[in-house]
Design an enzyme around this catalytic site. Structure first.
Site, PDB file in Angstrom:
ATOM      1  N   SER A 119       0.620  -1.356   0.071  1.00  0.00           N
ATOM      2  CA  SER A 119      -0.187  -0.023  -0.242  1.00  0.00           C
ATOM      3  C   SER A 119       0.535   1.543  -0.398  1.00  0.00           C
ATOM      4  O   SER A 119       0.271   1.861  -0.277  1.00  0.00           O
ATOM      5  CB  SER A 119      -0.850  -0.159   0.897  1.00  0.00           C
ATOM      6  OG  SER A 119      -1.722  -0.867   0.903  1.00  0.00           O
ATOM      7  N   ASP A 144     -10.839  -6.227  -1.026  1.00  0.00           N
ATOM      8  CA  ASP A 144     -10.610  -5.377  -0.065  1.00  0.00           C
ATOM      9  C   ASP A 144      -9.703  -6.078   1.336  1.00  0.00           C
ATOM     10  O   ASP A 144     -10.245  -7.159   1.762  1.00  0.00           O
ATOM     11  CB  ASP A 144     -11.252  -4.039  -0.204  1.00  0.00           C
ATOM     12  CG  ASP A 144     -10.808  -3.121   0.900  1.00  0.00           C
ATOM     13  OD1 ASP A 144      -9.998  -1.987  -0.264  1.00  0.00           O
ATOM     14  OD2 ASP A 144      -9.996  -2.919   1.463  1.00  0.00           O
ATOM     15  N   HIS A 159     -15.236   0.066   2.470  1.00  0.00           N
ATOM     16  CA  HIS A 159     -15.094   0.304   2.367  1.00  0.00           C
ATOM     17  C   HIS A 159     -16.441   1.894   2.559  1.00  0.00           C
ATOM     18  O   HIS A 159     -16.311   2.903   3.821  1.00  0.00           O
ATOM     19  CB  HIS A 159     -13.360   1.838   2.155  1.00  0.00           C
ATOM     20  CG  HIS A 159     -12.287   1.297   2.813  1.00  0.00           C
ATOM     21  ND1 HIS A 159     -11.933   0.171   2.400  1.00  0.00           N
ATOM     22  CD2 HIS A 159     -12.061   0.815   4.370  1.00  0.00           C
ATOM     23  CE1 HIS A 159     -10.841  -0.356   3.199  1.00  0.00           C
ATOM     24  NE2 HIS A 159     -11.246   0.085   3.770  1.00  0.00           N
ATOM     25  N   CYS A 215      -8.125   2.374   1.102  1.00  0.00           N
ATOM     26  CA  CYS A 215      -8.627   1.187   0.621  1.00  0.00           C
ATOM     27  C   CYS A 215      -7.735   0.788  -0.803  1.00  0.00           C
ATOM     28  O   CYS A 215      -7.812   1.358  -1.668  1.00  0.00           O
ATOM     29  CB  CYS A 215      -9.905   2.352   0.353  1.00  0.00           C
ATOM     30  SG  CYS A 215     -10.960   1.097  -0.829  1.00  0.00           S
TER      31      CYS A 215
END
Lengths: 629, 379
Positions: free
Chosen positions: A326, A365, A371, A384
């Site tokens: 991420s 996810d 989310h 996300c």
């Protein structure tokens, strides 16, 4: 005798003799003429040839090796220096009874079988009257013991020389590297004449990449020798030019903080000054002590280091390639905004998974329930996945790959160290070359969250983070701040290089930086525990999958072995208003980045930005290299 | 001393009786003496450098020279007739001593050249160097000259026996010198040119046979002589280094005490057999020409003395001794400059070492005796 009539004609005999004597005289003159002719040939005709030969006989060139330059940290603390060491050396021609002397010597000082082996090997190779070491680097006690008994050992003496030593032991081994004895392989890649008489050459780290600066220029002594090879007098001397010293950007204390912060786990920390590209800390855990390599590490010890499953010799900061996870998301978002695939307030509804049109496969996810509606800021702050699956798919791999290249993902950063890995920036071309296969749209989707084939080094992440912090100035990381000529005091800054990242809209960059601040300061930020009252941090957490979870299966940390656990990542810079440090941290198998990697980065930033290394919680002004006051 | 005693100064003219000075009265020949003294002085200068400025060696050499000049002075007083009477006895003693050396050498299982007399070591070969030409001169002078076949063969036998004994020692250099001295007597006695050529061819034919008789080290020397570069660190080393020394000296030399080859000891045996190379290196071609000029003067003066001698014995002995002196020079200079194989022959009166010095000057004493004991018959 009896039959002689004594018919002697004295006159005739006298004449005959005179005639013969004259003949002999003429012959003598002719033969002497021959000798003179020979002398003229040797001394006049061939004079130059013999003069050269006589010169070759008497003149020997002795190389004078230069002293190697030192390596300092940014506060002038020595990281590599030349220590006087003492060898016990023997000139065999001057020892009356070698075997006996060696036995007596052994009674005094321990001499290993391998020492003797090396001694006899060298003895066969060396010229007469050359000094041959019998024991390298003897201790103070041994030297004292020998000195007292010296009179018993003619032809044996203690020779002082310089050896390389690294006082910081394991702390800097990956950065500074080490020197070792010049090998035949080394000789092929250098100017061998400049290394005549040099013992050591840089093998890894800064010692290797700055070899030409550190080494210096060899000097030469012309000496007159006698037939035994003994020096009679010095004819001419060109002194050696000592190597220049290096002052690194690295701060030894910060490096220690980084290593300590990692604790017992394997991982890497890179800290860069975003204003200069100077590398402030470059820690790879576990490390190793470089000192045994200088004199030649034993094969047993070397094997142990190589076969250690934690790979201590491996510099994770620039050789370790990890999926960025991420931490790539701010770069993705910036790509979307700058290339106008995305608008700031545009919202995507996150259901907990993403599906390509016409496909069944669910790209999950990390938050199973989803989310909900997400704009860029929320997607970065809460990390996300679905938002970025969608974004990557929309941009497409070609454009995406081109934008990531500007941040030099999948490229060498250009740091002044040898052995850097490029990592992998997936693209159609890369896949065709690597696997001879076409690119599938699904691969673009997972590139969006920094997974799949995507691999970056901690150094790349730190340098890219610094470029976000300073608004698009990608500075090649530099370990060396200055090159110092110790004899003249002349200081030359190391050359820096910048790759400018084009800015379409400054607002986009500002918004991304804001989102990175929200990761720390937002109520739902993934690293909100880093928030503190002293300075503001911008960052992004990441988790890199080592192990692919099968479709519809649960990832249960407790069930899989430690080695298969996710890597924890964190990138950050601080202070937000005036970035002075950009950090990338990876904790191998550390699980979630916010939990394990972010605290490491916090400790490093505290140490750098707060007085007393963070003990006194008060912001200090850090002067960047090259900036005057 | 009347000034007239210096007047002859080496000119080839026989001095009238009334001009004989003190030197002549003590049976010294001034030109020859001058030449010898010059040579010895020059030799000492070279030796000082060649010995590495070793004063102890200089002192010893000076002592030897003193002894050698003493021997010369002594022999100059001995009348040629007496010398002639001694000849067969000296020869017999010489050959007897050679035999003794050979026998003790066999017992001692090794090369031996000297007899240990307790107070000094004596090399019988040195005595033989004088005894052989004396013996041949004695034998042939009583025969009509040129000698006939019978006398010639007997002479050769008288010559070959001691030469072979010396060669067995083994001492090739001395054997050659002694052999030459005998052959020179024969040559001066007037043996025919045809015979000389025949003997030469016989020697050439005998060379392969000689090869088998030679010791390994002698063979190695010959091979090395033919191609010194084949063994640059072994036997060829001497010749190579000596050529380098001479060649690098050039025309004017590197200067006294400045020869690198000799001072740094690249030149082996620099103060003995290879002293000629030291001269060539430090004094150059000029120094060598000066040396050769002195030698030539001595030799020509010697040949003149021989030609003025009044009887066959004196003529043959004097001529042979002078020519052997030349052979010393030629073999040494040839060896050092790579023209001849390395045989242990010193540079006469210059090389460091005792025994040959005494023998050589004793020979010159005989020459002086021959010249100064002439009955001066006014013509």
């Amino acid at each position: 005798m009896s039959g002689d009539l004594n018919f002697k004609d004295y006159r005739r005999e006298g004449r005959l003799f005179t005639y013969r004597a004259i003949t002999a005289g003429v012959l003598v003159v002719m033969l002497l003429g021959g000798i003179v002719g020979r002398m003229v040939y040797l001394q006049v005709v061939d004079h130059e040839h013999f003069t050269t030969l006589a010169q070759d006989n008497r003149v020997k060139l002795i190389p004078l090796p230069p002293t190697r330059g030192l390596i300092y940290d940014r506060k002038n603390r020595l990281l590599a220096l030349n220590r006087p060491a003492f060898n016990l050396e023997i000139i065999p021609e001057m020892v009356p009874e070698l075997e006996k002397s060696l036995l007596e010597l052994e009674a005094l000082i321990e001499i290993r079988a391998q020492d003797k082996e090396r001694f006899y090997k060298l003895k066969r190779q060396k010229r007469r009257f050359e000094s041959i070491p019998i024991k390298l680097d003897i201790s103070q006690e041994e030297a004292a013991l020998f000195a007292v008994n010296r009179h018993k050992f003619p032809g044996i003496s203690i020779k002082a020389r310089l050896t390389r030593t690294y006082p910081q032991k394991g702390l800097m081994a990956h950065v500074v590297g080490y020197v070792g004895r010049v090998s035949l392989k080394d000789l092929r890649s250098i100017d061998a004449s400049n290394y005549a008489g040099t013992t050591y050459i840089g093998k890894t780290g800064v010692e290797k990449s700055y070899e030409d600066v550190l080494h210096g220029k060899v000097g030469l002594q012309q000496v007159e020798v006698n037939v035994l090879g003994k020096t009679v007098r010095v004819l001419e001397e060109t002194p050696p030019q000592p190597g220049r010293s290096l002052r690194l950007n690295i701060d030894m204390d910060l490096q220690r903080v980084a290593l300590d912060a990692l604790g017992d786990v394997n991982g890497a920390v890179v800290a860069i000054d975003p204003r200069t590209g100077g590398v402030l800390a470059m820690a790879s855990k576990p490390g190793f002590d470089a000192n045994p390599f200088v004199e030649g590490i034993s094969s047993k010890a070397y094997k142990a280091l190589q076969e250690d499953p934690d790979k201590p010799l491996f510099n994770r900061t620039l050789q370790g390639a990890y999926p960025p996870g991420s931490t790539i998301k701010p770069f993705m978002a910036l790509a979307g905004l700058e290339m106008e695939y995305l608008e700031l307030k545009e919202k995507i509804y996150c259901l907990g998974f993403f599906q390509l049109p016409g496909h069944d496969h669910k790209y999950r996810d990390w938050k199973k329930t989803g989310h909900g509606p997400m704009d860029v800021d929320a997607a970065i702050t809460q990390s996300c996945d679905v938002f970025f699956y969608q974004l990557a798919h929309e941009i497409g791999i070609d454009k995406l790959e081109q934008y990531l290249k500007k941040f030099r993902f999948g490229e060498k950063t250009g740091i002044d160290l040898i052995g850097e890995r490029t990592g992998i920036r997936p693209s159609r071309e890369w896949k065709r070359e690597r696997y001879k296969q076409v690119w599938f749209p699904g691969e673009t989707v997972i590139v969006g969250i920094g997974q799949g084939a995507f691999e970056t080094t901690p150094l790349q992440l730190a340098a890219a983070t610094a470029a976000i912090a300073n608004g698009g100035h990608y500075l090649e990381p530099r370990l060396v701040e200055e090159i110092v000529d110790e004899s003249t005091g002349e200081v030359r800054p190391s050359d820096t290089r910048e790759h400018t990242i084009p800015v379409n809209n400054h607002n986009n960059w500002d918004e991304i930086r804001k989102s990175m601040v929200h990761v720390i300061e937002g109520p739902r930020g993934t690293a909100r525990h880093l928030q503190n009252e002293h300075y503001r941090i911008a960052g992004k957490t990441g988790t890199a999958q080592v192990f692919t979870v099968k479709q519809d299966e649960e990832y249960d940390e407790s069930k899989i072995s430690k080695k298969m656990r996710d890597h924890a990542l964190f990138i950050a810079y601080a202070p937000v208003e005036d970035p002075q440090i950009a950090v990338a941290v990876i904790v191998e198998n550390g699980g979630h980045g916010g939990a394990t990697a972010a605290p490491v980065a916090k400790l490093v930033m505290d140490a750098w930005l707060l007085e007393d290394g963070g003990k006194t919680p008060q912001i200090k002004h850090v002067v960047a290299a090259g900036e005057t006051d | 001393m009347s000034p007239a005693s210096f007047s002859p100064s080496g000119l080839p003219a026989s001095e009238p009786a009334q001009h004989r000075g003190i030197l002549a009265r003590v049976h010294m020949d001034l030109p020859l003496l001058t030449g010898l003294l010059l040579l010895c002085a020059y030799g000492l200068v070279i030796l000082y450098s060649a010995s590495g400025e070793n004063l102890a060696q200089m002192e010893r050499q000076a002592m030897r020279l003193l002894i050698a000049f003493g021997a010369m002075f002594f022999l100059a007083q001995v009348h040629p007739h007496t010398l002639r009477r001694w000849s067969p006895w000296l020869y017999a003693i010489g050959v007897g001593l050679l035999l003794t050396v050979l026998v003790t050498g066999v017992i001692g299982k090794g090369a031996q050249r000297w007899l240990d007399l307790g107070f000094m070591r004596f090399q019988p070969a040195e005595l033989v160097k004088l005894a052989v030409p004396m013996m041949l001169a004695w034998y042939l002078s009583s025969k009509p000259l040129p000698p006939n076949w019978k006398h010639l063969l007997l002479s050769l036998l008288l010559l070959v026996v001691p030469v072979l004994m010396i060669a067995r020692q083994p001492d090739l250099g001395t054997a050659i010198l002694v052999g030459c001295s005998g052959l020179f007597v024969l040559f001066l006695a007037g043996i025919s040119w045809r015979l000389i050529i025949a003997l030469g061819m016989l020697a050439a034919a005998a060379a392969p046979a000689l090869w088998y008789l030679m010791h390994d080290y002698q063979r190695a020397r010959v091979l090395t002589f033919l191609n010194p570069e084949s063994d640059p660190l072994g036997a060829g080393y001497h010749i190579i280094q000596s050529k380098i020394a001479i060649g690098s000296g050039g025309v004017y030399g590197k200067g006294w005490l400045n020869g690198t080859q000799s001072q740094l000891e690249f030149l082996p045996e620099r103060h003995t057999d290879f002293i000629f190379a030291v001269l060539g290196e430090e004094f150059g071609l000029m120094g060598i020409l000066l040396l050769l000029a002195i030698f030539l003067f001595i030799i020509l003066r010697g040949l003149y003395i021989a030609s003025q001698a009044q009887d066959s014995y004196s003529r043959l002995l004097a001529g042979a001794l002078v020519l052997v002196f030349f052979v010393y020079l030629f073999v040494n200079a040839g060896m050092v400059s790579g023209l001849l194989p390395v045989v242990g022959v010193p540079l006469p009166l210059v090389s460091y070492g005792g025994t040959s010095l005494v023998t050589l000057l004793a020979g010159f004493g005989m020459l002086m005796s021959i010249h100064t004991h002439r009955k001066l018959v006014p013509k």
